[in-house]
Structures are given as C-alpha cells and as structure tokens.
Write an enzyme that holds these catalytic residues in place. Structure first.
Site, PDB file in Angstrom:
ATOM      1  N   GLY A   9      -3.938 -18.269 -52.024  1.00  0.00           N
ATOM      2  CA  GLY A   9      -3.404 -19.632 -51.985  1.00  0.00           C
ATOM      3  C   GLY A   9      -3.021 -20.028 -50.568  1.00  0.00           C
TER       4      GLY A   9
ATOM      5  N   VAL B 235      -1.160 -25.866 -55.481  1.00  0.00           N
ATOM      6  CA  VAL B 235      -1.036 -26.630 -56.725  1.00  0.00           C
ATOM      7  C   VAL B 235       0.403 -27.141 -56.813  1.00  0.00           C
ATOM      8  CG1 VAL B 235      -1.150 -26.523 -59.249  1.00  0.00           C
ATOM      9  CG2 VAL B 235      -2.799 -25.247 -57.863  1.00  0.00           C
TER      10      VAL B 235
ATOM     11  N   GLN C 271       4.003 -25.266 -56.658  1.00  0.00           N
ATOM     12  CA  GLN C 271       4.296 -24.317 -57.743  1.00  0.00           C
ATOM     13  C   GLN C 271       4.571 -22.938 -57.159  1.00  0.00           C
ATOM     14  OE1 GLN C 271       1.901 -24.307 -61.184  1.00  0.00           O
ATOM     15  NE2 GLN C 271       2.520 -26.389 -61.697  1.00  0.00           N
ATOM     16  N   SER C 272       5.578 -22.279 -57.705  1.00  0.00           N
ATOM     17  CA  SER C 272       5.982 -20.961 -57.231  1.00  0.00           C
ATOM     18  C   SER C 272       6.723 -20.259 -58.359  1.00  0.00           C
ATOM     19  CB  SER C 272       6.925 -21.130 -56.030  1.00  0.00           C
ATOM     20  OG  SER C 272       7.667 -19.952 -55.819  1.00  0.00           O
TER      21      SER C 272
ATOM     22  N   HIS D   6      -1.547 -19.737 -59.630  1.00  0.00           N
ATOM     23  CA  HIS D   6      -2.415 -18.551 -59.665  1.00  0.00           C
ATOM     24  C   HIS D   6      -3.701 -18.853 -60.446  1.00  0.00           C
ATOM     25  CE1 HIS D   6       1.667 -16.543 -59.432  1.00  0.00           C
ATOM     26  NE2 HIS D   6       1.047 -16.006 -58.413  1.00  0.00           N
TER      27      HIS D   6
ATOM     28  N   GLN E 178       0.261 -15.977 -44.519  1.00  0.00           N
ATOM     29  CA  GLN E 178      -0.456 -14.848 -45.134  1.00  0.00           C
ATOM     30  C   GLN E 178      -1.968 -15.104 -45.102  1.00  0.00           C
ATOM     31  OE1 GLN E 178       0.807 -12.815 -48.892  1.00  0.00           O
ATOM     32  NE2 GLN E 178      -0.731 -14.107 -49.843  1.00  0.00           N
TER      33      GLN E 178
HETATM   34  O1  PAF Z   1       0.693 -13.692 -52.202  1.00  0.00           O
HETATM   35  C1  PAF Z   1       1.022 -12.743 -52.937  1.00  0.00           C
HETATM   36  O2  PAF Z   1       1.251 -12.923 -54.129  1.00  0.00           O
HETATM   37  C2  PAF Z   1       1.137 -11.352 -52.338  1.00  0.00           C
HETATM   38  O3  PAF Z   1       1.612 -11.389 -51.037  1.00  0.00           O
HETATM   39  C3  PAF Z   1      -0.169 -10.542 -52.429  1.00  0.00           C
HETATM   40  C4  PAF Z   1      -1.290 -11.210 -51.649  1.00  0.00           C
HETATM   41  C5  PAF Z   1      -0.579 -10.401 -53.880  1.00  0.00           C
HETATM   42  C6  PAF Z   1       0.032  -9.147 -51.846  1.00  0.00           C
HETATM   43  O4  PAF Z   1       0.962  -8.415 -52.565  1.00  0.00           O
END
Ligand code: PAF
Length: 293
Positions: free
Chosen positions: A154, A183, A191-192, A37, A160
């Site tokens: 990401g 990353v 990373q998750s 993040h 997504q």
């Molecule tokens: O990727 C994420 O963390 C989520 O799907 C997001 C984009 C914040 C939407 O809730």
C-alpha cells in the site's frame, strides 16, 4: 485456499506453481485485514496467476514501547476474507518459524539483518528507530519463502513502499514492487487497523490528516514552490484537531526521502504527516509531481 505454516512448505508450494509456468504475487500483511488490504489482494489477483497473502505480526518492526502485544490478530476472520476473494495461499508462519533464535537470550532475535541505509532518517523512520530495518528484514525473508514475481504494497505506508523499491533494486531481486493507492473512508480518513482504537471524537478529528495532505497537494499543484509554505499549510490544518498531537508534517523528495526546500518543476515529492490521537498513531501522505512552470 491452502493454509501454510512453514517456510519449507511455502517454498515447495511456490516451486510447484512456478514449475507450472504460473506467475506469483505476494501480499505481505500484519493481518487484521480491512478493505485497504483487500484492495492489495484484488490488485495481486489481477497481476498474477497465483496469489499468496502472508499474515505475520512481525516483532522486529515494533519498538519496545509500541503495540506489538496489543496489535489486533484475527487469523480466522482473515482466512474467511481471503478465501472469499479466491486467494491461493495464506502463509501464516509462527515467530519461531521466521526467527528461530527469537527466544534465545544469548542471541536475542535474528542474526542477519537487511538494512536500506539513509532512507529512514526522516518521516516515520526518525521516530521509530529500527522499524524499517525490521520491515526490510522480514520482507526479504518473506520474498525468499514465497518466491514471488511481484510484491504488492500500500502507498499509505509511503516510506516503506519507497524503501522496498530501493531494496529490490539494490539487492538485484527479480521482484517488481507494485504500489496500490490508499483506500479511504467516505470522509477521506485512510483505512488502517489502528482506526479501531479511536474514540468517537478522535475519529471525527482524524480527518485532518487527509485534509492536510490534500492541502499540500493543492498548494503544490497550484504552483507553490517553497516547501516550508507547503508544510505551514499542512500544520495550519493539523492544529485544528484539539486531541491530535502532531509528530511530523514534512515534504521530502519522493525517491531519496530527503527534505527539500525549493520544489523543482518535474520533481516527484512526498507530503506526509503523522499525528497521535491518544496512544493511536495515524499517518497519511500524498505523492505529487511538481508542475512544470
Ligand atoms: O505494511 C505492513 O503491514 C508491514 O510492514 C509488512 C510489509 C507486512 C511487513 O511486516
């Protein structure tokens, strides 16, 4: 850094920043922020004058059997990390603020949904019914609340990312979607927040995801044009993790997210995998341009 909890407060703040001529970036997150993040945030800080990070564990994108209740939450920790990076606003609305009807049994949840059709038929969408409808709905709401010029996401969440690019194009939203490369840990594992759930043995085996998508990339760049052969190369690696249960290994067109059989020179494709280790579901992918013959 300002902590803003309401949509009205966020919109007012964004209007003031815009009236000063600032460009605005939004980094939407579910919180429990890790290095992946923070890479998105650093990119946002480079791209815009004013950066908002939203932390909202969005209930509408979790299925009934998924980990909404257990999803890690650490707003204080997130706040410290964002403040240290120089973020302008942490937007952390409550569920009631984002979904005023969420607790109303008769109405049950949002009345309006935003849905990008067809692109959720394969990959994660095939196994997580309604997930992308929840994502596109909340991201649209976050865009309206935070009024950004750019949204930073990401590429690890490849489906997504592609769906959101189509969303802004189809709905004529004046927002650029910026994708940031995944990353990774030193051994390649993406990373998750969910890596924290893995046992020591599962963590060791989890590198098969990266190995599999790297093998796909290598095969495609080496001239393989049969998508099934690329899928077999990924499967052969994934089966070497005794505790892993493969959900999917697929090669799709990177724009339409539809399966491909023959990889055409110049085509952008996405090789993607999802594997369960116990209850923990991990994903990884590689975007690859098929080389010209
Ligand atoms: O990727 C994420 O963390 C989520 O799907 C997001 C984009 C914040 C939407 O809730």
């Amino acid at each position: 850094m300002d902590l803003i909890r309401t949509v009205d407060g966020m919109q007012d703040h964004a209007d003031v920043a815009r009236s000063k001529g600032q460009t605005l970036a939004l980094v939407p997150t579910l919180g429990a922020l890790h290095e992946g993040h923070l890479a998105l945030v650093r990119r946002a800080l480079k791209e815009a004058d004013h950066v908002t990070v939203s932390v909202f564990v969005n209930p509408t994108q979790f299925g009934p059997d998924e980990d909404y209740d257990e999803y890690p939450r650490d707003l204080e920790g997130d706040r410290d990390k964002l403040e240290a990076l120089g973020v302008d606003v942490l937007f952390a609305p409550s569920v009631a603020e984002m979904y005023p009807y969420a607790d109303d049994e008769a109405l049950a949840g949002p009345l309006s949904w935003v849905e990008v059709e067809h692109l959720d038929q394969h990959l994660c969408g095939a196994y997580r019914e309604g997930h992308f409808r929840g994502v596109t709905t909340v991201v649209t709401k976050l865009f309206h609340a935070c009024k950004p010029d750019i949204g930073v996401f990401g590429k690890k969440d490849a489906q997504q990312y592609v769906i959101l690019k189509h969303l802004v194009e189809d709905l004529l939203l004046d927002i650029d979607i910026v994708g940031v490369p995944t990353v990774r840990e030193a051994d390649g594992l993406a990373q998750s927040s969910r890596n924290a759930y893995l046992s020591e043995t599962e963590r060791e085996q989890a590198t098969v995801l990266y190995d599999a998508v790297s093998a796909a990339e290598e095969a495609i760049q080496g001239g393989e044009q049969d998508a099934q052969a690329v899928v077999r190369a990924m499967d052969n690696i994934l089966v070497t993790a005794p505790d892993g249960e493969v959900e999917y290994a697929e090669v799709v067109d990177a724009h339409t997210l539809q399966p491909v059989e023959h990889l055409a020179p110049g085509q952008d494709v996405l090789a993607a995998v999802a594997v369960y280790f116990g209850e923990t579901r991990l994903i990884d992918n590689a975007f690859v341009e098929v080389p010209s013959a």
